[in-house]
Structure formats: structure tokens, C-alpha cells
Design a protein around this motif. Structure first.
Motif, PDB file in Angstrom:
ATOM      1  N   GLU A 162       0.829  -1.205   0.000  1.00 61.30           N
ATOM      2  CA  GLU A 162       0.000   0.000   0.000  1.00 61.30           C
ATOM      3  C   GLU A 162       0.861   1.252   0.000  1.00 61.30           C
ATOM      4  OE1 GLU A 162      -3.864  -1.823   2.469  1.00 61.30           O
ATOM      5  OE2 GLU A 162      -2.328  -0.643   3.497  1.00 61.30           O
ATOM      6  N   GLY A 195       2.337  10.810  -9.344  1.00 61.76           N
ATOM      7  CA  GLY A 195       1.546  11.005 -10.555  1.00 61.76           C
ATOM      8  C   GLY A 195       0.653  12.224 -10.501  1.00 61.76           C
ATOM      9  N   GLN A 196       0.632  12.912  -9.351  1.00 63.17           N
ATOM     10  CA  GLN A 196      -0.214  14.093  -9.204  1.00 63.17           C
ATOM     11  C   GLN A 196       0.537  15.357  -9.593  1.00 63.17           C
ATOM     12  OE1 GLN A 196      -1.391  14.126  -5.113  1.00 63.17           O
ATOM     13  NE2 GLN A 196      -2.768  12.355  -5.289  1.00 63.17           N
ATOM     14  N   THR A 239       3.260   9.292   1.944  1.00 66.82           N
ATOM     15  CA  THR A 239       2.495   8.097   2.292  1.00 66.82           C
ATOM     16  C   THR A 239       1.846   8.212   3.665  1.00 66.82           C
ATOM     17  OG1 THR A 239       4.249   6.904   3.471  1.00 66.82           O
ATOM     18  CG2 THR A 239       4.275   6.786   1.046  1.00 66.82           C
ATOM     19  N   GLY A 291       2.442   1.895  -3.343  1.00 62.73           N
ATOM     20  CA  GLY A 291       1.422   2.393  -4.249  1.00 62.73           C
ATOM     21  C   GLY A 291       1.110   3.856  -3.994  1.00 62.73           C
ATOM     22  N   GLU A 292       1.146   4.273  -2.719  1.00 62.76           N
ATOM     23  CA  GLU A 292       0.889   5.673  -2.378  1.00 62.76           C
ATOM     24  C   GLU A 292       1.978   6.586  -2.938  1.00 62.76           C
ATOM     25  OE1 GLU A 292      -1.420   4.620   1.829  1.00 62.76           O
ATOM     26  OE2 GLU A 292       0.465   5.754   1.858  1.00 62.76           O
ATOM     27  N   ASP A 331       3.625   6.038  -5.736  1.00 61.07           N
ATOM     28  CA  ASP A 331       3.303   6.151  -7.161  1.00 61.07           C
ATOM     29  C   ASP A 331       2.142   7.120  -7.397  1.00 61.07           C
ATOM     30  OD1 ASP A 331       5.291   4.496  -8.029  1.00 61.07           O
ATOM     31  OD2 ASP A 331       4.048   2.691  -8.077  1.00 61.07           O
ATOM     32  N   ASP A 332       1.116   7.026  -6.553  1.00 63.87           N
ATOM     33  CA  ASP A 332      -0.038   7.906  -6.706  1.00 63.87           C
ATOM     34  C   ASP A 332       0.354   9.363  -6.496  1.00 63.87           C
ATOM     35  OD1 ASP A 332      -1.599   5.694  -7.177  1.00 63.87           O
ATOM     36  OD2 ASP A 332      -2.407   5.578  -5.142  1.00 63.87           O
TER      37      ASP A 332
END
Length: 513
Positions: free
Chosen positions: A450, A460-461, A478, A453-454, A456-457
Motif C-alpha cells: 500500500e 503522478g499528481q 504516504t 502504491g501511495e 506512485d499515486d
């Protein structure tokens, strides 16, 4: 134990004799074999040969990591007090969508991007400048093939980080500070010259020790209802350590699945010998006996002030978390256990008759029945004082901390490091902010996948205008951020007090004639 003797348990005892026998630290039960050849000890790791190649190449610049910068306890990512950023830059995370937290590439990305090596170094070193408190510390790695590699040590935090990135363990553990670097123990002329000198005082709470009284879960499973046992234990133990022994630097860490560990870093705690550790553990041990034993709480009257205070802390938990949530005596055979703990046969017979006539009666109602039947004269021989004491003992048996005291008794015991990943759940072993203890949710602690993934998120912003150009560390992207920030604040407080202790020693030396 008289209340006035609590502080006596932490008074430093005389130092060990130079040639005293040192028992070897306990090996990993499954993965390490040891055999003696004369006076020498040879270590064999199952599934992996003795890894002399794991000894890092120590460079001069690694031994003196910007030691002049002593006033900046928590520098920016560009500063290098005790931790240099000379390792290769973190590569972009490119994990398969089906990646699991046990995958080596997931672990490596976690160590590269998220593990707070800088603060771990400062915590164990008690200073921003490298010292023997860190350089003589034992680390033990559990490798990806489950082999166990012990007696690793590093002069600086950066060398630990480099080796962790190279070995990529599934987790690692922290041991004591020895008289010499653990890696060099076999080069010492006398085997007795290698002995533990200090280690944090630790305590371990594991919910499997509550299996006989928790009704919601068992074994490795937990839920919010049974986590309340850990909450109760932390409240009682933390209060005793602070109020009865004067410790200040206590950090509780979630084990990643079903328990919590306490690390006490006060200098008085770190230098305690095994005898005093055992005495302190005994001071806190109240519930004794296995699952099949009889009465597990046998305390003297009048109650020790620690126990009276603990009952006051636990009384509300008993009503809500035990009687209502656990409902421990709902079944007839469990209700018999309750009757066994009461002191009067006639009262027990009256209670049994009432409960048999009302199947499904709740534990809260059964607990209330004890007083109501006693007041109604169900027994002519009832001793009210003995009944009150029995009820107090029952409350303690169902709420008081059940500690694994063996973990606390010896300096040489190894304990899982904070912030490693639990191999069974993928959750990070995060510190617990005791100021918000009741808000801590073990099932809400992030997993390593998790967290990655945070990152990466976040990357991407589109950044806000005010954030453009700022260096944002990966953990800040994160849900691990509040835990790292809490750890950083805890370490800063410890370092501040350690610096004060050093100044006091200098002042004392100056007064000598």
C-alpha cells in the motif's frame, strides 16, 4: 514488594568481572546451529554458509560522517550526520500489479524509499555522531530463505543501510551493545572479553497469551475487540514504568500482527544488569500459570499501590471490553470457571441455580448477580471482605497485562526492529503514539505494498504551486508519515536528554580536586 523499593530495582549494580562467564545469546530456534570445537564456537546457518563476505568495506569517510555538524539533530536530506547518502539513488518503483509484500523487490523498494535509517541510527546511537553505542551493537538478519545471520555490526548508520540494501533481509532484529564490535568477537584473545554492556529494557505483549480469556479470536487472529487487551496492558505498564521507576523515554511499537513491544531507552534502563531486569519484570508480573492452572492471581492484602492504581485504570475496561465485548462467561462451562474463583460455596450454589434457570444470561448480568445474591442473603457464612478481594482478583485475571517476561530478563535477548515488515501480514511495525492510544487501529496500519502504491499515486499528481521545488521525502508521500514523525520527535527528546547527561558528567569531572 514494598512500594518504596521500586526505584531500587534500577540502581546500577557493580560491573561484571572481566573474566566472568557470558552465556551466548540464544540462537534462532530453527535456523541456526552452533557447535563447539575446543574453546572456539563455530556458527553454521542452515541454507547459507558462514558469510564473511557480508562484512562491509569500511571507508574512511564512512567512519567520520560530517561529525562537525553536531547541533543539527535532524538535518535535511542533504546533511549527513551519522548517515551519509552515498548509497545508489532509489530507482523508480516498477512492481508488478500482483506483487506481494514478501517479494524481494518489494522489500528492497521499501528499504530504499521508506525505512527511516537516519532516525534508527540516532535512536540506537544516542547521539548524531557515531559512537560505540551503535558501533558495538548487534544486528541479526532473517534472510529471504529464512536463514538467520547474527552478530552483524556497523560503525555508522549508513553502513547498516548499505548492508540491508545488499542483503535485503525479510526483517532484522536488534540486540545489545557489547564490549567490542560483534563482528570482531572471534578475534578477541579472551572469549570472556566479549560481553553485553547495555541494551534497552524491553517488554512484549502477545495476544496469544490471552487465548484462554478472549472469545472473539484465537492464535494469530486479532480484531478490534481483542486489541483492547493490548491497550489495557500498555496503559498499566507504561504508567508503572513512568510513575514507579521514573522512566521517560518509553516507545511502544506495534508488532505487525497481534502484539506490541515496549523499548525503554533511558540510560538507567539500558545499563541494568540481568538480575535487576528480572526483578523489574517480576514487579509487573501478576497473572501467573498456564491455561489449565487454577487461580492465576494471588496477591497480598492490603493491595500494593501499583495494583490499586492498576485496578482503577482497568475497572472501566472490565465493564465494557470484558463483560460486554468478550462476554467470557456466556457458556455454562465458562461460568463454572467464574464460580471456581469465588470464595463461598453456598453463594456459588445459588448463582448456579439462577444461571441454569436462565440460559443465555449475559456475563454482565452474571457479574451483577454476584452482588445482588450476596446482599439478598444467599449465604449465611459469606465473608464480605473475602468476596470483594475475590472480585478484585477476577478483574485482574481478565484485564491485567500478560507479559512474556522472559523477553525482559536478559540483555542478550534480540527483538525485532521498529519499522520492519511483518512477514505474515505485510504491515509495518510502527510506533504507537500513547497520547492517542485508544485511537490506534492495528488493522489500519499500512502494508508495504500500500505504501509503495501511495508513492506512485503521489508522484503522478500535479504538485501545488507552493510545493514546487520542495524536496519531499518518499515517506512524506504516504500514510507512514505520522509514524515516522512521531519516531523523529521521540528520538529528538532522547538525544536532548542524553546531551544533558553528558554535560552533567563534564561538570562533575570539573569539580574533582
Amino acid at each position: 514488594m514494598p512500594h518504596s523499593t521500586a526505584a531500587d530495582l534500577i540502581t546500577p549494580s557493580s560491573p561484571l568481572e572481566e573474566d566472568s562467564e557470558l552465556p551466548d545469546a540464544p540462537p534462532h530456534a530453527l535456523d541456526v546451529k552452533e557447535e563447539r570445537e575446543g574453546d572456539n564456537q563455530k556458527e553454521l546457518e542452515i541454507g547459507v554458509p558462514v558469510r564473511e563476505d557480508l562484512k562491509p568495506d569500511i571507508k574512511l569517510e564512512d567512519l567520520f560522517d560530517d561529525v562537525d555538524d553536531e547541533d543539527e539533530e535532524f538535518p535535511s536530506s542533504g546533511a549527513t550526520t551519522g548517515m551519509v547518502e552515498s548509497s545508489p539513488p532509489a530507482v523508480p518503483i516498477a512492481l508488478a500489479p500482483s506483487a506481494k509484500y514478501t517479494d524481494p523487490e518489494v522489500m528492497l523498494a521499501f528499504y530504499q524509499r521508506l525505512f527511516p535509517f537516519r532516525y534508527l541510527f540516532q535512536w540506537l546511537n544516542h547521539s548524531i555522531k557515531p559512537s560505540n553505542d551503535f558501533g558495538h551493537r548487534e544486528f541479526a538478519f532473517t534472510l529471504q530463505n529464512d536463514a538467520y545471520l547474527r552478530y552483524q555490526s556497523y560503525p555508522t548508520g549508513d553502513l547498516l543501510r548499505k548492508d540491508v540494501l545488499r542483503v535485503n533481509p525479510s526483517r532484522f532484529e536488534i540486540g545489545p551493545v557489547y564490549t567490542a564490535p560483534p563482528r570482531d568477537r572471534k578475534t578477541l584473545r579472551k572469549s570472556t572479553a566479549f560481553r553485553p554492556m547495555a541494551k534497552e529494557l524491553v517488554f512484549d505483549i502477545d495476544l496469544t497469551d490471552y487465548d484462554e480469556i478472549r472469545t472473539c479470536c484465537s492464535k494469530a487472529n486479532i480484531c478490534h475487540k481483542c486489541w483492547s487487551f493490548v491497550t489495557m496492558a500498555i496503559k498499566v505498564v507504561d504508567t508503572a514504568l513512568r510513575e514507579d521507576f521514573g522512566f521517560q523515554h518509553i516507545m511502544w511499537v506495534y508488532s505487525g500482527r497481534r502484539g506490541a513491544h515496549a523499548w525503554i531507552s533511558d540510560k538507567r534502563a539500558r545499563i541494568m544488569d540481568d538480575q535487576r531486569r528480572k526483578a523489574l519484570a517480576g514487579y509487573l508480573e501478576v497473572v501467573k500459570g498456564g491455561a489449565q492452572s487454577g487461580k492465576k492471581v494471588n496477591v497480598k492484602r492490603p493491595l500494593h499501590p501499583h495494583l490499586a492504581r492498576s485496578l482503577d485504570i482497568l475497572k472501566d475496561h472490565f465493564q465494557h471490553d470484558i463483560l460486554e465485548d468478550q462476554d467470557p462467561w456466556a457458556e455454562p462451562e465458562k461460568a463454572e470457571r467464574l464460580l471456581q474463583l469465588l470464595p463461598d460455596k453456598a453463594l456459588n450454589d445459588a448463582l448456579r441455580k439462577k444461571w441454569d434457570a436462565a440460559p443465555g444470561r449475559s456475563s454482565a448480568s452474571k457479574w451483577a448477580d454476584i452482588d445482588s445474591l450476596a446482599k439478598a442473603g444467599a449465604s449465611k457464612t459469606l465473608d464480605g471482605r473475602l468476596l470483594l478481594e475475590a472480585k478484585q482478583d477476577i478483574v485482574l485475571e481478565y484485564t491485567y497485562p500478560r507479559l512474556d517476561v522472559e523477553v525482559s530478563k536478559k540483555q542478550i535477548h534480540l527483538l525485532k526492529s521498529p519499522f520492519v515488515i511483518h512477514p505474515g501480514t505485510g504491515r509495518v511495525c510502527v510506533p504507537i503514539d500513547t497520547r492517542r492510544l485508544t485511537k490506534f487501529d492495528p488493522l489500519g496500519v499500512p502494508t508495504v505494498t500500500e505504501l509503495l502504491g501511495e508513492i506512485d499515486d503521489f508522484d503522478g499528481q500535479d504538485l501545488k504551486e507552493e510545493d514546487e521545488g520542495k524536496k519531499i521525502q518518499d515517506y512524506e508521500k504516504t500514510s507512514l508519515k505520522p509514524y515516522v514523525d512521531y519516531f523523529r520527535t521521540y528520538v529528538a527528546s532522547l538525544l536532548k536528554d542524553e546531551k544533558g547527561l553528558k554535560r552533567e558528567r563534564i561538570d562533575d569531572d570539573a569539580m574533582e580536586f
